[in-house]
Design an enzyme around this catalytic site. Structure first.
Site, PDB file in Angstrom:
ATOM      1  N   LYS A 131      23.009  39.375  56.181  1.00  0.00           N
ATOM      2  CA  LYS A 131      21.763  39.929  55.624  1.00  0.00           C
ATOM      3  C   LYS A 131      21.763  41.456  55.781  1.00  0.00           C
ATOM      4  CE  LYS A 131      19.317  35.616  56.115  1.00  0.00           C
ATOM      5  NZ  LYS A 131      18.412  34.700  56.813  1.00  0.00           N
ATOM      6  N   ASP A 168      10.592  35.688  53.106  1.00  0.00           N
ATOM      7  CA  ASP A 168      11.072  34.312  52.999  1.00  0.00           C
ATOM      8  C   ASP A 168      10.173  33.448  52.115  1.00  0.00           C
ATOM      9  OD1 ASP A 168      13.495  33.651  54.324  1.00  0.00           O
ATOM     10  OD2 ASP A 168      12.546  34.007  56.268  1.00  0.00           O
ATOM     11  N   GLN A 211      14.810  34.824  61.837  1.00  0.00           N
ATOM     12  CA  GLN A 211      15.865  33.853  61.540  1.00  0.00           C
ATOM     13  C   GLN A 211      15.530  32.504  62.186  1.00  0.00           C
ATOM     14  OE1 GLN A 211      18.334  34.378  59.423  1.00  0.00           O
ATOM     15  NE2 GLN A 211      19.188  32.339  59.696  1.00  0.00           N
TER      16      GLN A 211
HETATM   17  N1  GUN Z   1      17.695  29.818  58.471  1.00  0.00           N
HETATM   18  C1  GUN Z   1      18.401  29.181  57.501  1.00  0.00           C
HETATM   19  N2  GUN Z   1      17.986  29.571  56.273  1.00  0.00           N
HETATM   20  C2  GUN Z   1      16.988  30.465  56.464  1.00  0.00           C
HETATM   21  C3  GUN Z   1      16.153  31.224  55.582  1.00  0.00           C
HETATM   22  O1  GUN Z   1      16.233  31.145  54.337  1.00  0.00           O
HETATM   23  N3  GUN Z   1      15.254  32.050  56.182  1.00  0.00           N
HETATM   24  C4  GUN Z   1      15.142  32.146  57.529  1.00  0.00           C
HETATM   25  N4  GUN Z   1      14.221  32.970  58.010  1.00  0.00           N
HETATM   26  N5  GUN Z   1      15.879  31.452  58.384  1.00  0.00           N
HETATM   27  C5  GUN Z   1      16.808  30.626  57.848  1.00  0.00           C
END
Ligand code: GUN
Length: 280
Positions: A52, A119, A96
């Site tokens: 990211k 998100d 996350q």
């Molecule tokens: N963990 C796995 N996929 C995601 C996601 O799309 N967003 C977040 N915040 N955590 C994740």
């Protein structure tokens, strides 16, 4: 059968976002900024977070990274989120998931303002999607819509079946497909005679988290099959779909890896830019 190349679609999306970021910076005189919070040492989460941060650099955005030990308290994590929430130089906040045991995911996510919810997980953002007036949309299902668009197939009126009903993938996926005028059915772990339902699908999106769960007898000839699963089996990544056999029947299918996976971060970058735009 056509393989949908997620890496290629993802690259194109990032190129588009990079151009939009350039325009934003020229117009507003500031750089969009994403803050990412990682609690604990889960290896998969560490890789996602690293990618990211790299993604932000690729499209010309700033990122801030917060790494906290697995034994952090709710208050410690909450303090960071609250500070970021009130910082006008931060456009997006991402925690996350999954969080380590002992942390209250719902409470901590609720501290992210809707306007910084990159998100698309907040009740308001999910509600806006349900009302077909979306603001930020959960990145993985949003990425699936881009992959479907890349096939050039008109989705309107098609039978779409989603396997999986999570708040982060299955539910927003169903709403996006409904908004695209599909007739949508959601299957899950308690669904009876699932194959009878999946065999009706023109579009089958699988997000159940079970390796090779969807077999060829569950798929209609000519269906578009999207595999959201990422399962590690004997050190190898496999999807929720038995790719080798299902691909013989599908008109389009995503591979794992290289299908849905690369799209998720591209849509996160897009969402971050959208949050920067909404705030101004
Ligand atoms: N963990 C796995 N996929 C995601 C996601 O799309 N967003 C977040 N915040 N955590 C994740």
């Amino acid at each position: 059968m056509n393989i949908i190349n997620g890496k290629e679609v993802s690259k194109k999306t990032r190129e588009k976002v990079a151009l939009m970021v350039k325009d934003f910076v020229a117009e507003k005189g500031r750089i969009p900024c994403l803050a990412v919070i990682l609690v604990g040492e889960d290896p998969a989460s560490q890789t996602y977070v690293k990618n990211k941060i790299i993604g932000c650099e690729e499209v010309g955005m700033k990122s801030l990274s917060y790494r906290l030990p697995a034994n952090s308290t709710n208050d410690e994590v909450a303090k960071i989120i609250k500070d970021l929430a009130s910082d006008s130089t931060v456009d997006g906040i991402l925690i996350q998931l999954p969080l380590p045991k002992g942390l209250d995911e719902r409470y901590l996510l609720s501290l992210i303002p809707d306007s910084k919810d990159v998100d698309g997980f907040s009740p308001n953002n999910l509600g806006l999607l349900a009302m077909n007036n979306p603001r930020t949309v959960s990145c993985t299902p949003y990425g699936v819509m881009e992959l479907l668009a890349s096939t050039g197939v008109n989705l309107s009126g098609k039978n779409a079946v989603v396997i999986g009903r999570s708040n982060t993938v299955g539910k927003p996926m169903a709403m996006l497909l409904l908004n695209a005028n599909c007739t949508v059915t959601v299957c899950h772990s308690k669904t009876q005679n699932m194959a009878e339902i999946t065999k009706q699908a023109d579009i089958l999106v699988v997000a159940i988290g079970k390796p090779k769960f969807v077999t060829e007898d569950m798929v209609k000839e000519g269906a578009i099959v999207i595999d959201v699963g990422i399962n590690r089996v004997d050190g190898k990544l496999v999807g929720d779909v038995d790719f080798e056999n299902v691909s013989k029947k599908a008109s389009f299918i995503t591979p794992v890896p290289g299908g849905v996976g690369p799209m998720t971060i591209s849509m996160l970058l897009y969402n971050t830019l959208m949050c920067a735009k909404y705030e101004d």
